[in-house]
Design an enzyme around this catalytic site. Structure first.
Site, PDB file in Angstrom:
ATOM      1  N   ARG A 264       0.840  -1.195   0.000  1.00 12.93           N
ATOM      2  CA  ARG A 264       0.000   0.000   0.000  1.00 12.93           C
ATOM      3  C   ARG A 264       0.876   1.246   0.000  1.00 12.93           C
ATOM      4  O   ARG A 264       1.863   1.313   0.729  1.00 12.93           O
ATOM      5  CB  ARG A 264      -0.914   0.018   1.222  1.00 12.93           C
ATOM      6  N   ARG A 279       2.550   1.283  10.130  1.00 15.53           N
ATOM      7  CA  ARG A 279       1.985   1.531   8.798  1.00 15.53           C
ATOM      8  C   ARG A 279       3.103   1.527   7.768  1.00 15.53           C
ATOM      9  O   ARG A 279       3.786   2.518   7.560  1.00 15.53           O
ATOM     10  CB  ARG A 279       1.238   2.867   8.792  1.00 15.53           C
ATOM     11  N   GLU A 351      -5.512  -0.587  16.105  1.00 18.71           N
ATOM     12  CA  GLU A 351      -6.191  -1.542  15.229  1.00 18.71           C
ATOM     13  C   GLU A 351      -5.249  -2.652  14.758  1.00 18.71           C
ATOM     14  O   GLU A 351      -4.116  -2.388  14.341  1.00 18.71           O
ATOM     15  CB  GLU A 351      -6.757  -0.817  14.000  1.00 18.71           C
ATOM     16  N   SER A 354      -9.702  -5.537  10.895  1.00 17.54           N
ATOM     17  CA  SER A 354     -10.958  -4.893  10.532  1.00 17.54           C
ATOM     18  C   SER A 354     -11.821  -5.945   9.858  1.00 17.54           C
ATOM     19  O   SER A 354     -11.415  -6.540   8.852  1.00 17.54           O
ATOM     20  CB  SER A 354     -10.689  -3.718   9.580  1.00 17.54           C
ATOM     21  N   ARG A 393       1.606  -6.201  13.002  1.00 13.22           N
ATOM     22  CA  ARG A 393       1.038  -5.581  14.195  1.00 13.22           C
ATOM     23  C   ARG A 393       0.928  -6.585  15.341  1.00 13.22           C
ATOM     24  O   ARG A 393       1.028  -6.208  16.506  1.00 13.22           O
ATOM     25  CB  ARG A 393      -0.306  -4.945  13.868  1.00 13.22           C
TER      26      ARG A 393
END
Length: 436
Positions: A264, A279, A351, A354, A393
């Site tokens: 990403r 990230r 987070e 999701s 994560r």
């Protein structure tokens, strides 16, 4: 993609649903409704002309049998064929405009989703695990990993630029252990079928999941003549496994899981999120995807979320689960739960998964349907997806929650079999820290 007929017939409901997400699309909705009405007028007009054309063929044959001049009928047929072609071009243009507009609109929120504008309006559903009390100041993972020699940002930056990382020695083994552990739990205990998908997909696949056309800036596209993109998540190839297919409804729900690297650009991200592994441009994830009926999908979302939570439960990591408000959901989601893991260094939850029900939104874009009893009229399937979990994560959470005063890291018992019996990571388990 929203149903154009539903938009036309329930335009005020659609308008309110989009406004609850912070999307004001009055002009687009009116245009979609107008185009759908035009489409529904063109189709019977074209079909009527084609019936006349077929009937005219019988009149030509009759005229020839009777020795009559058929040239007037041929002339009428030629004019009618031109008219049909003109109307078909108009219909194609109307459908293209309608689809292009629909592709830019997000999904409508499910009625159970709380209204709100930002993450501050999300609703906590439950918590799991116990937050550990430290008798020393816990360090962040970006200090712990390099000190142990298992995580290197500087060498990664030299190779690839900012927001890449290298896992070394026990760090790389821990990531691999997490991937295998997650896949084993989901396949062995939760009934998912493991898939190894391509990590490059075409534009049509990304349109099917809602990544294109609106979010192209978040993707990495292959240079040259290739119409291929690096996947942002395994959700894309897993969902597109059944693109343009009609499934046997008796087989539903179908459950898939896959490990993949994810790529990403993270356009627009900033601040604390860009430090460490939070990230990155490239990261690993184990994905969960389901294909269900409309009746099954609400319960399947709850089950999928519990499946993801169980990974944290077995790793004995504290977490909380949040129901996202209308303004904080992703583009394709009708309802989303975020699972957040506790990070001691930040003294907050972040987070890690999701889990979303997109209902028929993706299936309509990707033409994924099913016949309820294996026969009969085909209906659009409901698709669901979730992280089960983000590997980087999870590794962060282990480093921070299992750190010891001497800088070593205990390994959660559930991972001991996957680490070859290694129970503690010490500075000797990695590479020497970067020296200037």
């Amino acid at each position: 993609m929203l149903d154009a007929v539903f938009v036309r017939d329930h335009i005020e409901d659609v308008r309110r649903g989009l406004q609850s997400r912070g999307v004001h699309a009055d002009a687009e909705l009116e245009q979609i409704a107008t185009l759908e009405t035009r489409r529904r007028r063109l189709i019977p007009e074209i079909e009527g002309l084609k019936r006349e054309q077929n009937a005219a063929a019988d009149r030509v044959a009759q005229a020839k049998r009777q020795g009559q001049d058929a040239s007037p009928i041929f002339a009428a047929n030629k004019a009618r064929a031109h008219q049909i072609k003109t109307l078909e071009i108009q219909l194609e243009g109307v459908e293209h405009q309608r689809t292009s507009l629909l592709m830019t609109l997000p999904n409508l929120p499910h009625e159970s989703v709380p209204h709100g504008k930002t993450a501050d309006d999300n609703v906590e559903v439950r918590r799991g695990g116990e937050i550990r009390s430290f008798d020393f100041e816990p360090k962040p993972h970006w200090d712990l990993g390099p000190a142990l020699g298992i995580l290197d940002f500087e060498r990664a930056t030299r190779m690839s630029g900012a927001r890449f990382s290298v896992l070394i020695g026990a760090g790389a083994r821990l990531a691999r252990a997490l991937i295998n552990f997650m896949l084993d739990v989901h396949t062995r205990d939760h009934g998912y079928v493991e898939v190894e998908p391509p990590f490059l997909v075409n534009a049509e696949s990304l349109r099917g999941t809602g990544n294109l056309p609106k979010f192209e800036q978040d993707l990495f596209k292959i240079a040259g003549d290739w119409n291929l993109y690096l996947i942002p998540t395994a959700e894309v190839p897993l969902t597109n496994l059944h693109r343009t297919e009609i499934l046997d409804g008796r087989r539903l729900p179908i459950r898939y899981t896959a490990y993949s690297p994810c790529f990403r650009s993270e356009a627009g991200s900033y601040g604390a999120d860009v430090r460490g592994l939070i990230r990155q441009h490239q990261f690993d994830k184990v994905e969960l995807v389901k294909f269900t009926t409309a009746e099954q999908s609400p319960d399947e979302l709850e089950a999928l979320t519990r499946n993801a939570e169980e990974i944290l439960t077995r790793l004995e990591l504290p977490y909380r689960t949040m129901l996202l408000c209308t303004g904080d959901m992703g583009f394709a989601a009708a309802k989303t739960y975020d699972i957040e893991v506790w990070l001691p260094s930040q003294k907050t939850y972040r987070e890690i998964s999701s889990c979303s029900n997109t209902e028929a939104f993706q299936a309509r874009r990707a033409s994924i349907r099913y016949r309820p009893n294996g026969t009969g009229k085909a209906e659009f399937a409901h698709t669901l997806n979730g992280s089960g979990l983000a590997v980087g994560r999870t590794l962060i959470a282990i480093l921070e929650n299992y750190q010891q005063g001497d800088g070593s890291i205990r390994i959660p018992p559930a991972l001991h079999p996957y680490m070859g019996g290694v129970e503690t990571i010490t500075p000797t388990d990695g590479l020497a820290p970067t020296r200037r």
